[in-house]
Write a protein that holds these residues in place. Structure first.
Motif, PDB file in Angstrom:
ATOM      1  N   PRO A  19      51.375  38.414  40.727  1.00 37.51           N
ATOM      2  CA  PRO A  19      51.146  39.603  41.673  1.00 37.51           C
ATOM      3  C   PRO A  19      49.884  39.161  42.572  1.00 37.51           C
ATOM      4  CG  PRO A  19      50.407  40.276  39.567  1.00 37.51           C
ATOM      5  CD  PRO A  19      50.863  39.069  39.260  1.00 37.51           C
ATOM      6  N   LEU A  20      50.074  39.369  43.742  1.00 39.45           N
ATOM      7  CA  LEU A  20      48.722  39.015  44.655  1.00 39.45           C
ATOM      8  C   LEU A  20      48.204  40.260  45.576  1.00 39.45           C
ATOM      9  CD1 LEU A  20      50.471  36.144  46.672  1.00 39.45           C
ATOM     10  CD2 LEU A  20      49.078  35.924  44.561  1.00 39.45           C
ATOM     11  N   PRO A  80      46.142  42.180  48.276  1.00 42.89           N
ATOM     12  CA  PRO A  80      45.652  42.089  49.787  1.00 42.89           C
ATOM     13  C   PRO A  80      43.984  42.372  49.705  1.00 42.89           C
ATOM     14  CG  PRO A  80      46.832  44.092  49.491  1.00 42.89           C
ATOM     15  CD  PRO A  80      47.210  43.285  48.407  1.00 42.89           C
ATOM     16  N   SER A  81      43.491  41.479  50.491  1.00 41.90           N
ATOM     17  CA  SER A  81      41.874  41.706  50.507  1.00 41.90           C
ATOM     18  C   SER A  81      41.227  42.969  50.706  1.00 41.90           C
ATOM     19  CB  SER A  81      41.015  40.603  51.619  1.00 41.90           C
ATOM     20  OG  SER A  81      41.755  40.694  52.634  1.00 41.90           O
ATOM     21  N   ASN A  82      42.206  43.788  51.450  1.00 41.75           N
ATOM     22  CA  ASN A  82      41.411  45.048  51.780  1.00 41.75           C
ATOM     23  C   ASN A  82      41.393  46.084  50.734  1.00 41.75           C
ATOM     24  OD1 ASN A  82      44.259  45.712  51.624  1.00 41.75           O
ATOM     25  ND2 ASN A  82      44.381  46.637  53.729  1.00 41.75           N
ATOM     26  N   LEU A  83      42.042  45.620  49.522  1.00 41.41           N
ATOM     27  CA  LEU A  83      41.755  46.522  48.331  1.00 41.41           C
ATOM     28  C   LEU A  83      40.792  46.060  47.445  1.00 41.41           C
ATOM     29  CD1 LEU A  83      45.632  47.230  47.438  1.00 41.41           C
ATOM     30  CD2 LEU A  83      44.238  48.533  48.811  1.00 41.41           C
ATOM     31  N   VAL A  84      39.951  44.960  47.799  1.00 43.06           N
ATOM     32  CA  VAL A  84      38.994  44.448  47.029  1.00 43.06           C
ATOM     33  C   VAL A  84      37.502  45.075  47.311  1.00 43.06           C
ATOM     34  CG1 VAL A  84      38.064  42.136  46.247  1.00 43.06           C
ATOM     35  CG2 VAL A  84      40.375  42.495  46.508  1.00 43.06           C
ATOM     36  N   GLN A  85      36.947  45.207  46.709  1.00 46.07           N
ATOM     37  CA  GLN A  85      35.355  45.682  46.920  1.00 46.07           C
ATOM     38  C   GLN A  85      34.280  45.374  46.114  1.00 46.07           C
ATOM     39  OE1 GLN A  85      35.899  50.026  46.350  1.00 46.07           O
ATOM     40  NE2 GLN A  85      37.138  50.401  48.098  1.00 46.07           N
ATOM     41  N   LYS A  86      33.339  45.430  47.025  1.00 47.73           N
ATOM     42  CA  LYS A  86      31.900  44.884  46.150  1.00 47.73           C
ATOM     43  C   LYS A  86      31.754  45.656  44.927  1.00 47.73           C
ATOM     44  CE  LYS A  86      27.103  44.375  47.178  1.00 47.73           C
ATOM     45  NZ  LYS A  86      25.887  44.643  48.260  1.00 47.73           N
ATOM     46  N   MET A  87      31.241  44.954  43.776  1.00 53.30           N
ATOM     47  CA  MET A  87      30.955  45.332  42.539  1.00 53.30           C
ATOM     48  C   MET A  87      32.307  45.781  41.696  1.00 53.30           C
ATOM     49  SD  MET A  87      27.867  45.232  42.519  1.00 53.30           S
ATOM     50  CE  MET A  87      27.595  46.318  40.737  1.00 53.30           C
ATOM     51  N   ASP A  88      33.552  45.086  42.231  1.00 50.99           N
ATOM     52  CA  ASP A  88      34.762  45.074  41.421  1.00 50.99           C
ATOM     53  C   ASP A  88      34.621  44.094  40.263  1.00 50.99           C
ATOM     54  OD1 ASP A  88      35.948  47.067  42.970  1.00 50.99           O
ATOM     55  OD2 ASP A  88      37.416  45.688  43.907  1.00 50.99           O
ATOM     56  N   ASP A  89      35.416  44.579  39.044  1.00 47.57           N
ATOM     57  CA  ASP A  89      35.214  43.649  37.904  1.00 47.57           C
ATOM     58  C   ASP A  89      36.525  42.523  38.160  1.00 47.57           C
ATOM     59  OD1 ASP A  89      33.260  45.006  36.493  1.00 47.57           O
ATOM     60  OD2 ASP A  89      34.734  46.327  35.570  1.00 47.57           O
ATOM     61  N   ILE A  90      35.943  41.147  37.751  1.00 54.68           N
ATOM     62  CA  ILE A  90      36.840  40.389  38.186  1.00 54.68           C
ATOM     63  C   ILE A  90      36.972  39.508  36.855  1.00 54.68           C
ATOM     64  CG2 ILE A  90      36.969  40.449  40.708  1.00 54.68           C
ATOM     65  CD1 ILE A  90      34.853  37.387  38.747  1.00 54.68           C
ATOM     66  N   TRP A  91      37.928  38.684  36.779  1.00 50.07           N
ATOM     67  CA  TRP A  91      38.108  37.404  35.757  1.00 50.07           C
ATOM     68  C   TRP A  91      38.656  36.181  36.498  1.00 50.07           C
ATOM     69  CZ3 TRP A  91      38.530  42.443  35.058  1.00 50.07           C
ATOM     70  CH2 TRP A  91      38.094  43.180  33.913  1.00 50.07           C
ATOM     71  N   VAL A  92      37.986  35.167  36.052  1.00 51.85           N
ATOM     72  CA  VAL A  92      38.490  33.908  36.476  1.00 51.85           C
ATOM     73  C   VAL A  92      39.054  33.040  35.658  1.00 51.85           C
ATOM     74  CG1 VAL A  92      37.505  31.704  37.793  1.00 51.85           C
ATOM     75  CG2 VAL A  92      36.564  33.766  38.257  1.00 51.85           C
ATOM     76  N   ASN A  93      40.264  32.497  35.866  1.00 53.56           N
ATOM     77  CA  ASN A  93      40.689  31.588  34.680  1.00 53.56           C
ATOM     78  C   ASN A  93      41.053  30.203  35.336  1.00 53.56           C
ATOM     79  OD1 ASN A  93      41.667  33.632  32.955  1.00 53.56           O
ATOM     80  ND2 ASN A  93      43.776  32.596  32.533  1.00 53.56           N
ATOM     81  N   GLY A  94      40.704  29.246  34.235  1.00 48.50           N
ATOM     82  CA  GLY A  94      41.131  27.854  34.458  1.00 48.50           C
ATOM     83  C   GLY A  94      40.694  26.935  33.602  1.00 48.50           C
ATOM     84  N   TYR A  95      40.871  25.761  34.183  1.00 47.91           N
ATOM     85  CA  TYR A  95      40.576  24.636  33.020  1.00 47.91           C
ATOM     86  C   TYR A  95      39.309  23.698  33.231  1.00 47.91           C
ATOM     87  CZ  TYR A  95      45.505  25.542  31.330  1.00 47.91           C
ATOM     88  OH  TYR A  95      46.311  25.968  30.748  1.00 47.91           O
ATOM     89  N   PHE A  99      41.341  37.232  38.950  1.00 49.05           N
ATOM     90  CA  PHE A  99      42.179  38.469  38.840  1.00 49.05           C
ATOM     91  C   PHE A  99      41.125  39.600  38.876  1.00 49.05           C
ATOM     92  CE2 PHE A  99      44.238  35.071  36.317  1.00 49.05           C
ATOM     93  CZ  PHE A  99      45.565  35.233  36.498  1.00 49.05           C
ATOM     94  N   ASN A 100      41.864  41.100  39.225  1.00 53.51           N
ATOM     95  CA  ASN A 100      41.205  42.470  39.076  1.00 53.51           C
ATOM     96  C   ASN A 100      41.734  42.793  37.850  1.00 53.51           C
ATOM     97  OD1 ASN A 100      43.853  43.291  39.343  1.00 53.51           O
ATOM     98  ND2 ASN A 100      43.486  44.177  41.454  1.00 53.51           N
ATOM     99  N   LYS A 101      41.132  43.930  37.425  1.00 57.64           N
ATOM    100  CA  LYS A 101      41.117  44.662  36.011  1.00 57.64           C
ATOM    101  C   LYS A 101      42.667  45.081  35.900  1.00 57.64           C
ATOM    102  CE  LYS A 101      39.532  49.252  37.861  1.00 57.64           C
ATOM    103  NZ  LYS A 101      38.450  50.153  37.909  1.00 57.64           N
ATOM    104  N   LEU A 102      43.498  44.905  36.859  1.00 54.90           N
ATOM    105  CA  LEU A 102      44.901  45.352  36.704  1.00 54.90           C
ATOM    106  C   LEU A 102      45.904  43.846  36.481  1.00 54.90           C
ATOM    107  CD1 LEU A 102      45.287  48.109  39.335  1.00 54.90           C
ATOM    108  CD2 LEU A 102      45.002  48.531  37.000  1.00 54.90           C
ATOM    109  N   GLY A 103      45.110  42.978  36.572  1.00 55.52           N
ATOM    110  CA  GLY A 103      45.852  41.817  36.184  1.00 55.52           C
ATOM    111  C   GLY A 103      46.618  41.147  37.765  1.00 55.52           C
ATOM    112  N   GLY A 104      45.941  41.813  38.839  1.00 54.12           N
ATOM    113  CA  GLY A 104      46.729  41.301  40.409  1.00 54.12           C
ATOM    114  C   GLY A 104      45.612  40.091  40.695  1.00 54.12           C
ATOM    115  N   ILE A 105      46.122  39.068  41.556  1.00 52.88           N
ATOM    116  CA  ILE A 105      45.168  38.058  41.806  1.00 52.88           C
ATOM    117  C   ILE A 105      44.777  38.170  43.268  1.00 52.88           C
ATOM    118  CG2 ILE A 105      45.354  35.397  42.685  1.00 52.88           C
ATOM    119  CD1 ILE A 105      47.489  34.936  40.744  1.00 52.88           C
ATOM    120  N   ILE A 106      43.356  38.340  42.984  1.00 57.15           N
ATOM    121  CA  ILE A 106      42.583  38.562  44.665  1.00 57.15           C
ATOM    122  C   ILE A 106      42.116  37.528  45.425  1.00 57.15           C
ATOM    123  CG2 ILE A 106      41.728  40.865  43.443  1.00 57.15           C
ATOM    124  CD1 ILE A 106      39.097  39.703  43.287  1.00 57.15           C
TER     125      ILE A 106
END
Length: 204
Positions: free
Chosen positions: A114-115, A117-132, A184-191
């Motif tokens: 799930p993607l 939109p950037s207008n729902l992203v705010q400063k100080m939001d918690d995020i998680w980065v996934n990768g290898y 990801f944001n805290k709901l599991g959506g990709i920001i």
């Protein structure tokens, strides 16, 4: 020269926006199995990177600088943590935004991201980065498929680059090999998508 395909990229992204559903109660963190299920390793003889699945596992989004390493030589491969592997082809790209969409020759059915939109992203939001990060060496040395790594942080600043590209500055660790991985944001959506050591491209 491989032509860019912006209309296709836009259609894929906006088609999948309709799949995004938010719950009324915020979670403390997204489920790790959900994040891992859409995160893939992108590898070729030269190097490796990360990406995430779209369109029910038929396409992968990553950075252009990851895809361009080997895509013209036909040696670019996508690997899922469950053991699925597929050769890929370039479906579209935007060099200015450092984005590429890869088509899987053997789709990974059942996966979707799930993607947000950037207008729902705010400063100080918690995020998680996934990768290898460093996964190429792990695969080469042990002949195993590692799980994606996850790092937690916050959005410390909203940035618009000199090329008018929306970006977020994050404080989560982004190491070599994590480029192209989902944020990801805290709901599991990709920001967004990890693109530089402390910067994330806005998804939409």
């Amino acid at each position: 020269m491989i032509p860019s395909n912006f209309k296709f990229m836009s259609r894929i992204i906006w088609m999948l926006m309709g799949l995004l559903v938010y719950g009324s109660v915020a979670q403390a963190s997204p489920p790790s199995e959900k994040m891992d299920s859409v995160t893939v390793l992108i590898t070729c003889p030269k190097a490796s990177g990360s990406g995430f699945l779209l369109d029910q596992g038929r396409h992968v989004v990553t950075n252009w600088h990851v895809a361009v390493m080997c895509v013209n030589k036909g040696t670019l491969k996508v690997i899922h943590q469950n053991g699925q592997k597929s050769w890929v082809f370039l479906r579209g790209y935007n060099e200015r935004k450092d984005l590429a969409i890869l088509g899987l020759k053997t789709p990974f059915s059942g996966y979707n991201a799930p993607l947000v939109p950037s207008n729902l992203v705010q400063k100080m939001d918690d995020i998680w980065v996934n990768g290898y990060p460093g996964a190429a060496f792990e695969v080469a040395d042990r002949n195993t498929i590692p799980e994606p790594t996850s790092t937690k942080g916050i959005i410390s600043r909203l940035v618009t680059s000199d090329r008018q590209v929306k970006m977020f500055q994050i404080d989560a660790a982004v190491n070599p090999g994590s480029s192209g991985g989902p944020v990801f944001n805290k709901l599991g959506g990709i920001i967004g998508i990890a693109t530089m050591k402390s910067l994330t491209l806005a998804m939409v």
